[in-house]
Design a protein around this motif. Structure first.
Motif, short mmCIF file in Angstrom:
data_model
loop_
_atom_site.label_atom_id
_atom_site.label_comp_id
_atom_site.label_asym_id
_atom_site.label_seq_id
_atom_site.Cartn_x
_atom_site.Cartn_y
_atom_site.Cartn_z
N GLU A 1 0.83 -1.21 0.00
CA GLU A 1 0.00 0.00 0.00
C GLU A 1 0.86 1.25 0.00
OE1 GLU A 1 -2.76 -0.11 3.20
OE2 GLU A 1 -3.83 -1.88 2.44
N ALA A 2 2.09 1.14 0.49
CA ALA A 2 2.99 2.30 0.49
C ALA A 2 3.28 2.78 -0.92
CB ALA A 2 4.30 1.93 1.20
N ALA A 3 3.06 1.94 -1.91
CA ALA A 3 3.32 2.31 -3.30
C ALA A 3 2.17 3.10 -3.92
CB ALA A 3 3.60 1.05 -4.12
N GLY A 4 1.11 3.32 -3.15
CA GLY A 4 -0.01 4.14 -3.63
C GLY A 4 -0.68 3.54 -4.83
N ALA A 5 -0.68 4.26 -5.95
CA ALA A 5 -1.38 3.83 -7.16
C ALA A 5 -0.79 2.55 -7.74
CB ALA A 5 -1.35 4.94 -8.20
N TYR A 6 0.40 2.18 -7.31
CA TYR A 6 1.07 1.00 -7.87
C TYR A 6 0.92 -0.22 -6.96
CZ TYR A 6 3.06 4.99 -10.25
OH TYR A 6 3.19 6.17 -10.94
N ALA A 7 0.18 -0.08 -5.88
CA ALA A 7 -0.03 -1.19 -4.94
C ALA A 7 -0.67 -2.38 -5.65
CB ALA A 7 -0.90 -0.74 -3.78
N GLY A 8 -0.19 -3.59 -5.32
CA GLY A 8 -0.74 -4.82 -5.88
C GLY A 8 -0.09 -5.25 -7.18
N LEU A 9 0.76 -4.39 -7.75
CA LEU A 9 1.44 -4.76 -8.99
C LEU A 9 2.69 -5.57 -8.69
CD1 LEU A 9 1.33 -1.42 -11.04
CD2 LEU A 9 -0.21 -3.38 -11.23
N LYS A 10 3.07 -6.43 -9.63
CA LYS A 10 4.36 -7.10 -9.53
C LYS A 10 5.45 -6.05 -9.75
CE LYS A 10 2.83 -11.67 -11.12
NZ LYS A 10 2.98 -12.72 -12.16
N VAL A 11 6.64 -6.35 -9.29
CA VAL A 11 7.73 -5.38 -9.35
C VAL A 11 7.97 -4.89 -10.78
CG1 VAL A 11 10.21 -5.06 -9.00
CG2 VAL A 11 8.86 -6.23 -7.26
N LYS A 12 8.05 -5.82 -11.73
CA LYS A 12 8.30 -5.43 -13.12
C LYS A 12 7.15 -4.61 -13.68
CE LYS A 12 11.51 -9.04 -14.69
NZ LYS A 12 11.72 -10.14 -15.67
N GLN A 13 5.92 -4.96 -13.29
CA GLN A 13 4.76 -4.19 -13.75
C GLN A 13 4.81 -2.77 -13.21
OE1 GLN A 13 1.69 -6.74 -12.18
NE2 GLN A 13 1.30 -7.72 -14.17
N ALA A 14 5.15 -2.64 -11.93
CA ALA A 14 5.25 -1.33 -11.31
C ALA A 14 6.35 -0.49 -11.98
CB ALA A 14 5.52 -1.47 -9.82
N ARG A 15 7.46 -1.13 -12.31
CA ARG A 15 8.56 -0.42 -12.95
C ARG A 15 8.12 0.14 -14.30
NH1 ARG A 15 13.42 -4.23 -13.27
NH2 ARG A 15 13.09 -4.10 -11.02
N THR A 16 7.45 -0.69 -15.08
CA THR A 16 6.97 -0.26 -16.40
C THR A 16 5.97 0.90 -16.28
OG1 THR A 16 7.29 -2.48 -17.28
CG2 THR A 16 5.82 -1.02 -18.51
N LYS A 17 5.04 0.78 -15.32
CA LYS A 17 3.99 1.81 -15.14
C LYS A 17 4.60 3.12 -14.67
CE LYS A 17 -0.47 2.92 -15.01
NZ LYS A 17 -0.35 4.35 -14.72
N ILE A 18 5.57 3.08 -13.77
CA ILE A 18 6.20 4.31 -13.27
C ILE A 18 6.98 5.00 -14.38
CG2 ILE A 18 8.07 5.12 -11.78
CD1 ILE A 18 6.96 3.36 -9.57
N ILE A 19 7.68 4.24 -15.20
CA ILE A 19 8.41 4.84 -16.33
C ILE A 19 7.42 5.55 -17.25
CG2 ILE A 19 9.78 4.33 -18.40
CD1 ILE A 19 11.09 2.05 -16.82
N GLU A 20 6.28 4.92 -17.49
CA GLU A 20 5.24 5.52 -18.34
C GLU A 20 4.70 6.81 -17.72
OE1 GLU A 20 0.67 4.32 -19.39
OE2 GLU A 20 2.17 2.72 -19.56
N ASP A 21 4.46 6.78 -16.39
CA ASP A 21 3.93 7.97 -15.70
C ASP A 21 4.96 9.08 -15.65
OD1 ASP A 21 1.60 6.58 -15.37
OD2 ASP A 21 1.89 6.15 -13.24
N LEU A 22 6.23 8.73 -15.46
CA LEU A 22 7.29 9.74 -15.49
C LEU A 22 7.33 10.43 -16.86
CD1 LEU A 22 10.14 7.73 -13.71
CD2 LEU A 22 9.17 9.87 -12.86
N GLN A 23 7.18 9.63 -17.92
CA GLN A 23 7.18 10.17 -19.28
C GLN A 23 6.01 11.14 -19.47
OE1 GLN A 23 9.32 9.19 -22.14
NE2 GLN A 23 8.34 11.05 -22.91
N ASN A 24 4.83 10.74 -19.03
CA ASN A 24 3.63 11.57 -19.20
C ASN A 24 3.70 12.86 -18.39
OD1 ASN A 24 2.57 9.63 -20.91
ND2 ASN A 24 1.41 8.60 -19.29
N ALA A 25 4.41 12.79 -17.25
CA ALA A 25 4.50 13.96 -16.39
C ALA A 25 5.68 14.87 -16.76
CB ALA A 25 4.63 13.52 -14.93
N GLY A 26 6.42 14.50 -17.79
CA GLY A 26 7.57 15.29 -18.20
C GLY A 26 8.73 15.22 -17.23
N LEU A 27 8.78 14.14 -16.45
CA LEU A 27 9.82 13.97 -15.44
C LEU A 27 10.85 12.90 -15.81
CD1 LEU A 27 7.49 14.15 -12.30
CD2 LEU A 27 8.98 15.95 -13.18
N LEU A 28 10.81 12.48 -17.04
CA LEU A 28 11.73 11.45 -17.52
C LEU A 28 12.74 12.08 -18.47
CD1 LEU A 28 12.32 8.35 -17.54
CD2 LEU A 28 10.95 8.25 -19.63
#
Length: 772
Positions: free
Chosen positions: A302-329
């Motif tokens: 739950e500490a991962a917030g929106a990424y809670a319940g995802l496998k590690v690799k899934q969370a990594r992929t989703k965060i990279i995508e969100d970083l890209q969309n937020a202009g933080l990548l």
């Protein structure tokens, strides 16, 4: 004359009959005496298909050690065990029955594990017996037996009372597939393709952005600080300021720390709980509050917030995508990253805070180093594996595991106050099902207890093998004569586990090193040079090979192929080629068996020459045997027997042995020498190829097995090796000249014998039919 050996070829089917004779006669029974040679034999692990051909080669050489020691006059204790604890059998059972351990009733799962092991164990024992191992099979031990587990638990209780074991909550290596903590020694490192993600961290109340690169962006939620090197002038004005973790939008403080490398990336590093052991150290040192981002199920918490319940690799992929969309990548690079992998499940480990039991080892490192320096390693180069491992140890050994098939941790907890209670040693305890052997809590007086459900790390069992075989705390007289053991033979990949943990535990319990010598084997590779393993599908089953070619052929291949301590390639073609040597030895022996043995004779120059060469071979073999390097005697015996004794000496003395134109004394000298050399070859070869040598020995030389004889020693005869090359060259010259002139070897030839070889003329003339 008719040869005494009637069969025209060695029949490997005779091996089973010879093996039965050894067993029936009690040839390898052990009675402790004053001069004992004790082998702390590695108990092999039956998981999946037991053993591959490389492992069989390893154990055949361990038997060569035992046989060598006997022929050197020792009373040899060669115990046989089967290692039946731990994760591999659990994984095998889960796969075989299509079940999951955690979803199966514990007692039922344990029974399925035992049943799986019994079938695999039977095949493993068959392989060892087929190889001719001279160990104690009538009383072999199992590490999951009640007797063995009593010892493991008793040693735990002993160290608990001494304060050597404690419980603590610490970040630990966690294998989420196996569902258990693992020690550093159970980690392997692999170079894996991964993404290096460059992320934009904004400094609070500033337009400035710092780029931080990480292979673990999924741990952004667990980031607690950013560190920069105190000498890095680029960040002099921002140290102490707040910085915003991208996507997570949480503020952390920029701090200085010497471990931040100015030349790596931007020089700024995020510290998370826990990307690696460096993070663990920094969290302790900087007293940071940990955030558990990954759970015991391998999913984001739950500490991962929106990424809670995802496998590690899934969370990594989703965060990279969100970083890209937020202009933080900033960018993403594909790199090869050295990644810690669980030795058992072969998946990347995570570091998770967990409560575990620990054996103190940090305080013992220098003591173990000193003991390790005194142990003679064969070969010496592998001692460095132990020393390197000692240099890398940074935490105590976590010994508790959240698994089923292992020795249970003998602890009950007070139901009211949770005080741990440890029973008296001497019984086998199963706290998960047994009633507590206590009337009331020593702390609060409550009368209800809850049993520990965890088991020990399997190395807690394996590491007391020298204590078990020597009957520690069971038979003081036997223990006195068999401990410390003489030798630990094992593969190099478990130096940092089995060898190290054994020294640690035995020193803690006895104050002494468990053995004086360690014999370390390399890896068995396939024909392409790849390490053999069942998972790769390149492992060759040894049993059909042994059945096809015979144990002696397999064993001689092992000795002649493997330069001790180095990796070696396995192929059926090479094993088959080895059979030619035993065929040659058989033919030589059969020829010599045509002549009666003669007690004494006056050797001629030719006889003295081959006996001096034999003396040299004995010395060379002795050196190899003393170093347990069987490559040395195998090559020396083969080269001498095939290329010198058979090719030159036997051909030179055939006429004399037949008595054609020679005196009786000269004839007897040839026959005496033939038998002298052959009997010595058999004695030298006996530890390597025990079946064929024993068969010939009993046929030709004694009613008592060759395996009760002593190894020959050099007689320090006058050295005549200066003639060897000349004899070989002259004989080759004559054979080649006959061939070039279209003559058969039986045809006469006119040729000059060199002056230096005149003393051998009486044998060379009839050998080559020299007319002048």
């Amino acid at each position: 004359m008719e040869p005494k050996i009637k069969e025209t070829a060695w029949n490997p089917e005779l091996e089973a009959k010879i093996l039965k004779q050894w067993v029936d006669s009690g040839l390898y029974d052990f009675v402790p005496e004053n001069k004992n040679f004790v082998i702390d034999t590695p108990p092999p692990y039956p998981s999946g298909r037991p053993w591959h051909i490389g492992a069989a080669a390893h154990y055949s050489q361990i038997d060569m050690i035992a046989r060598t020691a006997r022929m050197n006059g020792n009373h040899v204790y060669f115990p046989i065990g089967i290692d039946r604890n731990g994760l591999p059998v659990e994984l095998y059972t889960e796969k075989k029955h299509n079940i999951r351990m955690q979803e199966t009733e514990r007692s039922k799962f344990l029974e399925l594990c035992r049943s799986s092991l019994d079938d695999l164990e039977a095949e493993m024992l068959q392989i060892m017996k087929s190889l001719g191992l001279s160990g104690n099979f009538s009383n072999y031990y199992r590490t999951d037996s009640e007797e063995y587990r009593i010892l493991t638990q008793s040693t735990f209780i002993e160290l608990w009372k001494r304060g050597t074991i404690y419980k603590a909550t610490r970040p630990n290596n966690y294998d989420w597939v196996s569902g258990t903590t693992i020690a550093d020694a159970e980690i392997q490192y692999q170079d894996i393709q991964t993404k290096l993600v460059y992320m934009k961290f904004k400094i609070k109340d500033s337009d400035r952005t710092i780029i931080i690169a990480s292979t673990r962006p999924e741990l952004l939620c667990a980031c607690q600080t950013i560190i920069v090197n105190p000498d890095d002038s680029r960040y002099a004005g921002v140290v102490g300021k707040k910085i915003i973790v991208p996507v997570i939008s949480r503020e952390v403080t920029i701090r200085t720390h010497h471990s931040a490398q100015m030349e790596f990336g931007s020089g700024a590093v995020m510290v998370c709980s826990y990307g690696d052991q460096n993070d663990v150290a920094l969290f302790r040192e900087m007293k940071l509050e940990e955030i558990v981002a990954i759970g015991m199920n391998g999913l984001m918490t739950e500490a991962a917030g929106a990424y809670a319940g995802l496998k590690v690799k899934q969370a990594r992929t989703k965060i990279i995508e969100d970083l890209q969309n937020a202009g933080l990548l900033e960018k993403v690079e594909e790199i090869t990253h050295r990644t810690p992998i669980s030795e058992r499940s072969k998946i990347p480990i995570e570091i998770i805070p967990m409560e575990e039991y620990y054996v103190k080892q940090i305080d013992s490192i220098e003591k173990i180093r000193a003991l390790g320096q005194k142990i003679t390693f064969h070969p010496d180069m592998h001692k460095q594996i132990l020393m390197n491992w000692l240099d890398s140890i940074s935490i105590d050994w976590p010994i508790s595991r959240r698994r089923y098939y292992g020795t249970e941790i003998p602890i009950w907890y007070c139901k009211d106050c949770s005080e741990p209670h440890v029973p008296e040693p001497g019984k086998y305890y199963k706290p998960w099902t047994d009633l507590a052997p206590f009337e009331k809590c020593v702390k609060c007086g409550a009368k209800e207890f809850v049993g520990e459900t965890r088991t020990f790390d399997t190395w807690m069992d394996s590491s007391v093998s020298p204590l078990f075989i020597s009957k520690y705390n069971k038979d003081p007289e036997f223990f006195k004569k068999t401990y410390p053991a003489t030798l630990r033979p094992q593969a190099k990949d478990i130096v940092r586990t089995w060898l190290y943990y054994t020294i640690l535990r035995c020193e803690q319990l006895t104050g002494a090193s468990p053995w004086s010598e360690a014999w370390i084997m390399g890896y068995g590779l396939d024909e392409k040079g790849m390490k053999m393993s069942k998972s790769k599908g390149n492992a060759v089953d040894p049993l059909p090979v042994i059945e096809k070619f015979g144990a002696d052929t397999f064993r001689f291949w092992s000795a002649s192929e493997i330069n001790h301590g180095y990796d070696f390639r396995c192929s059926e073609q090479k094993i088959e080629a080895t059979k030619k040597f035993l065929s040659k030895l058989w033919n030589v022996s059969r020829f010599i068996s045509s002549y009666p043995t003669i007690e004494k004779a006056n050797p001629t120059a030719t006889d003295k020459w081959i006996l001096s060469e034999l003396d040299r071979v004995i010395a060379e073999c002795q050196k190899g045997y003393l170093e347990y390097n069987f490559f040395v005697p195998a090559i020396a015996i083969r080269e001498f027997t095939w290329n010198l004794f058979a090719a030159h000496y036997i051909e030179m003395v055939k006429a004399r042995a037949y008595g054609e134109g020679f005196t009786e004394d000269e004839k007897n000298a040839a026959i005496y020498t033939l038998h002298k050399v052959l009997s010595t070859i058999l004695l030298l070869l006996a530890p390597i190829s025990p079946f064929i040598t024993d068969y010939m020995w009993l046929e030709l030389y004694s009613k008592e097995t060759i395996h009760k004889q002593r190894h020959p020693r050099p007689e320090n005869l006058a050295d005549m090796s200066q003639y060897t090359k000349e004899i070989e060259e002259f004989n080759s010259k004559v054979w080649n000249e006959k061939k070039s002139n279209g003559l058969s070897l039986k045809d006469s030839i006119s040729i000059e014998i060199p002056e230096s070889l005149k003393q051998f003329s009486s044998d060379l003339i009839p050998m080559h039919k020299i007319t002048n």
